[in-house]
Scaffold this motif. Structure first.
Motif, PDB file in Angstrom:
ATOM      1  N   ARG A 157     -57.827  17.210 -41.074  1.00 32.77           N
ATOM      2  CA  ARG A 157     -59.250  17.480 -41.266  1.00 32.77           C
ATOM      3  C   ARG A 157     -59.520  18.019 -42.674  1.00 32.77           C
ATOM      4  O   ARG A 157     -58.592  18.441 -43.363  1.00 32.77           O
ATOM      5  CB  ARG A 157     -59.738  18.442 -40.183  1.00 32.77           C
ATOM      6  CG  ARG A 157     -59.552  17.846 -38.795  1.00 32.77           C
ATOM      7  CD  ARG A 157     -60.178  18.651 -37.700  1.00 32.77           C
ATOM      8  NE  ARG A 157     -59.894  18.044 -36.395  1.00 32.77           N
ATOM      9  CZ  ARG A 157     -60.344  18.509 -35.239  1.00 32.77           C
ATOM     10  NH1 ARG A 157     -61.096  19.599 -35.198  1.00 32.77           N
ATOM     11  NH2 ARG A 157     -60.038  17.891 -34.098  1.00 32.77           N
ATOM     12  N   PRO A 158     -60.769  18.008 -43.106  1.00 37.97           N
ATOM     13  CA  PRO A 158     -61.084  18.444 -44.471  1.00 37.97           C
ATOM     14  C   PRO A 158     -60.595  19.842 -44.822  1.00 37.97           C
ATOM     15  O   PRO A 158     -60.280  20.118 -45.985  1.00 37.97           O
ATOM     16  CB  PRO A 158     -62.617  18.370 -44.504  1.00 37.97           C
ATOM     17  CG  PRO A 158     -62.953  17.298 -43.530  1.00 37.97           C
ATOM     18  CD  PRO A 158     -61.964  17.449 -42.415  1.00 37.97           C
ATOM     19  N   ASP A 159     -60.497  20.738 -43.820  1.00 36.87           N
ATOM     20  CA  ASP A 159     -60.023  22.095 -44.110  1.00 36.87           C
ATOM     21  C   ASP A 159     -58.503  22.204 -44.074  1.00 36.87           C
ATOM     22  O   ASP A 159     -57.945  23.291 -44.240  1.00 36.87           O
ATOM     23  CB  ASP A 159     -60.638  23.096 -43.123  1.00 36.87           C
ATOM     24  CG  ASP A 159     -60.203  22.856 -41.676  1.00 36.87           C
ATOM     25  OD1 ASP A 159     -59.480  21.862 -41.417  1.00 36.87           O
ATOM     26  OD2 ASP A 159     -60.582  23.666 -40.801  1.00 36.87           O
ATOM     27  N   GLY A 167     -60.436  12.476 -39.631  1.00 36.94           N
ATOM     28  CA  GLY A 167     -59.260  12.058 -40.385  1.00 36.94           C
ATOM     29  C   GLY A 167     -58.687  10.730 -39.942  1.00 36.94           C
ATOM     30  O   GLY A 167     -57.552  10.396 -40.278  1.00 36.94           O
ATOM     31  N   MET A 168     -59.457   9.932 -39.211  1.00 37.98           N
ATOM     32  CA  MET A 168     -58.948   8.669 -38.687  1.00 37.98           C
ATOM     33  C   MET A 168     -59.377   7.462 -39.499  1.00 37.98           C
ATOM     34  O   MET A 168     -59.103   6.324 -39.124  1.00 37.98           O
ATOM     35  CB  MET A 168     -59.392   8.495 -37.229  1.00 37.98           C
ATOM     36  CG  MET A 168     -58.738   9.484 -36.282  1.00 37.98           C
ATOM     37  SD  MET A 168     -59.371   9.326 -34.597  1.00 37.98           S
ATOM     38  CE  MET A 168     -58.928   7.634 -34.216  1.00 37.98           C
ATOM     39  N   VAL A 227     -54.296  23.845 -53.035  1.00 34.96           N
ATOM     40  CA  VAL A 227     -53.576  22.774 -52.355  1.00 34.96           C
ATOM     41  C   VAL A 227     -54.594  21.918 -51.614  1.00 34.96           C
ATOM     42  O   VAL A 227     -55.538  22.432 -51.018  1.00 34.96           O
ATOM     43  CB  VAL A 227     -52.530  23.316 -51.363  1.00 34.96           C
ATOM     44  CG1 VAL A 227     -51.877  22.179 -50.577  1.00 34.96           C
ATOM     45  CG2 VAL A 227     -51.450  24.113 -52.100  1.00 34.96           C
ATOM     46  N   LYS A 228     -54.402  20.602 -51.670  1.00 34.84           N
ATOM     47  CA  LYS A 228     -55.279  19.658 -50.981  1.00 34.84           C
ATOM     48  C   LYS A 228     -54.416  18.756 -50.107  1.00 34.84           C
ATOM     49  O   LYS A 228     -53.318  18.357 -50.503  1.00 34.84           O
ATOM     50  CB  LYS A 228     -56.040  18.813 -52.006  1.00 34.84           C
ATOM     51  CG  LYS A 228     -56.993  17.785 -51.419  1.00 34.84           C
ATOM     52  CD  LYS A 228     -58.271  18.404 -50.931  1.00 34.84           C
ATOM     53  CE  LYS A 228     -59.277  17.332 -50.502  1.00 34.84           C
ATOM     54  NZ  LYS A 228     -60.520  17.901 -49.958  1.00 34.84           N
ATOM     55  N   GLY A 229     -54.899  18.442 -48.889  1.00 31.77           N
ATOM     56  CA  GLY A 229     -54.134  17.612 -47.981  1.00 31.77           C
ATOM     57  C   GLY A 229     -54.846  16.336 -47.617  1.00 31.77           C
ATOM     58  O   GLY A 229     -56.071  16.232 -47.688  1.00 31.77           O
ATOM     59  N   GLY A 230     -54.066  15.329 -47.225  1.00 32.32           N
ATOM     60  CA  GLY A 230     -54.630  14.056 -46.784  1.00 32.32           C
ATOM     61  C   GLY A 230     -53.663  13.328 -45.875  1.00 32.32           C
ATOM     62  O   GLY A 230     -52.466  13.651 -45.833  1.00 32.32           O
TER      63      GLY A 230
END
Length: 317
Positions: free
Chosen positions: A77-79, A158-159, A108-111
Motif C-alpha cells: 500500500r502507499p504507506d 497495490g494490485m 524509504v519508498k516501497g513498491g
C-alpha cells in the motif's frame, strides 16, 4: 557531498541490492540470502546491515545515502504496509518504515516488485525514452507493471498491473485451476509453464509429427526453438499462446494507451520471433489509431528491480 541511493529487490530466496547515482549510474550490485525464519524478522536488519557494509567497502560515507527503495513480491500500500508476502511468510509488515528506521531515518519508498521492475525498464532499460510503459514479464507466471506519465499505477490496494490474472478463456474450456483460484487466466496460457502445458495439450489432441514428442519434459524454450526451425506443431503452440497475450495487450491498450510494451522474463529470450507473433495478432485489434504501441524486449534482466527501486526514491525528491 554526492547523493547515493540504494535499490533493493526483495525475493523469496535472495534480496538483490544496488547503489546508484542520481543519474542512474550503477556503482555496485550484490545479493544476500533472504532469511525466512522467525517470521521474516531478519529481512530488514540484514538489508540495512548489508547496505552499510557495502557502502563502506566501496569507500562511500554512509552520510551520502539519500534514500532507499524496496520492491517486494506482493501488493504493498502507499504507506508501505504489506498484508502478506506468501513466499517469505511475512504478515502485517511495513518494510518501508522498518528499513527507514534501521538506516537512521533516511527516506524509504516501497513498491510491488513487478511494478518496480517496470519502472526500472522505463528508466534505463527497454522502455528508456518513454513515459507511458507497460512491462510484461513472462516467467513461471505472467507479471506486469504499468507506468503512466513516468509513475507507477499501483491501484488502491497495490494490485495494479496484475495482468497475469486477466481471464482470457471466457468459454471456460480450461479444465485446470490457476494458482489464483480462477480458470482461463492469461498466466495459464502465456507464461513459461503455460506454454509448456499448451504444448502437451496440443500433442495429446493431434497426431501431427513434432520434435517436441521426443522430449521428456517440454519447456517454453523447447517450443520456441522448435518453432523457429519450422516445426509445425511447435509453431501452432507458439502462435496460439502469443495470440492470447496479444489480445490481453490490446485490452490494456484500450485502457492505458502505452507508448511501448516491454516484454521480459525467460520466455522473452525467444526474441524477435516472439515480437513478430505478438505484432501479427496485436495490430489488427487496435483500430482507433494508426500509431500502434511499440513492442520491445526488456534489457535489464534481473537488475530491473534494483534500478526501479532506486528510481522510486529518486522520484520522491
Amino acid at each position: 557531498m554526492s547523493s547515493i541511493y540504494a535499490g533493493v529487490d526483495l525475493g523469496g530466496t535472495t534480496a538483490k541490492l544496488g547503489l546508484f547515482k542520481k543519474d542512474g549510474t550503477l556503482i555496485k550490485k550484490w545479493e544476500i540470502p533472504t532469511r525466512k525464519e522467525d517470521g521474516g524478522k531478519h529481512v530488514c536488519p540484514d538489508i540495512a546491515q548489508s547496505i552499510k557494509a557495502n557502502m563502506e567497502e566501496a569507500g562511500i560515507a554512509f552520510s551520502e545515502l539519500s534514500g532507499a527503495g524496496i520492491g517486494v513480491p506482493g501488493p504493498i500500500r502507499p504507506d508501505g504496509y504489506v498484508e502478506v508476502i506468501v513466499n517469505i511468510g511475512i504478515h502485517d509488515w511495513n518494510p518501508v518504515k522498518e528499513l527507514s528506521e534501521l538506516l537512521g531515518g533516511v527516506p524509504v519508498k516501497g513498491g510491488n516488485d513487478a511494478n518496480v521492475a517496470a519502472l526500472g525498464e522505463m528508466w534505463q532499460g527497454g522502455g528508456k525514452g518513454y513515459q507511458d510503459v507497460v512491462a510484461v514479464t513472462l516467467g513461471t507466471g505472467v507479471g506486469g507493471g504499468v507506468i503512466v506519465g513516468g509513475h507507477i499505477v499501483a491501484g488502491s490496494k497495490g494490485m495494479g498491473g496484475e495482468i497475469g490474472h486477466l481471464v482470457m478463456d471466457w468459454n471456460w474450456t480450461e479444465p485446470e485451476t490457476c494458482n489464483c483460484g480462477n480458470r482461463g487466466c492469461l498466466e495459464q496460457i502465456a507464461s513459461a509453464t503455460g506454454i509448456a502445458r499448451m504444448a502437451k495439450r496440443f500433442m495429446q489432441e493431434s497426431n501431427k509429427a513434432s520434435a517436441l514428442r521426443d522430449m521428456e519434459d517440454v519447456t517454453a524454450k523447447d517450443v520456441f526453438d522448435a518453432a523457429k526451425k519450422g516445426d509445425a506443431l511447435a509453431e501452432e503452440v507458439a502462435d496460439y499462446c502469443m495470440m492470447y497475450l496479444a489480445r490481453a495487450l490490446s485490452y490494456i491498450s484500450q485502457v492505458v494507451d502505452p507508448e511501448v510494451f516491454v516484454i521480459g522474463g525467460g520466455v522473452s529470450k525467444a526474441g524477435q520471433y516472439l515480437l513478430d507473433l505478438l505484432r501479427k495478432h496485436y495490430d489488427p485489434l487496435i483500430v482507433l489509431t494508426k500509431e500502434k504501441a511499440r513492442l520491445a524486449l526488456a534489457t535489464l534482466g534481473n537488475d530491473a528491480g534494483i534500478y526501479g527501486s532506486a528510481k522510486l526514491i529518486i522520484d520522491e525528491e
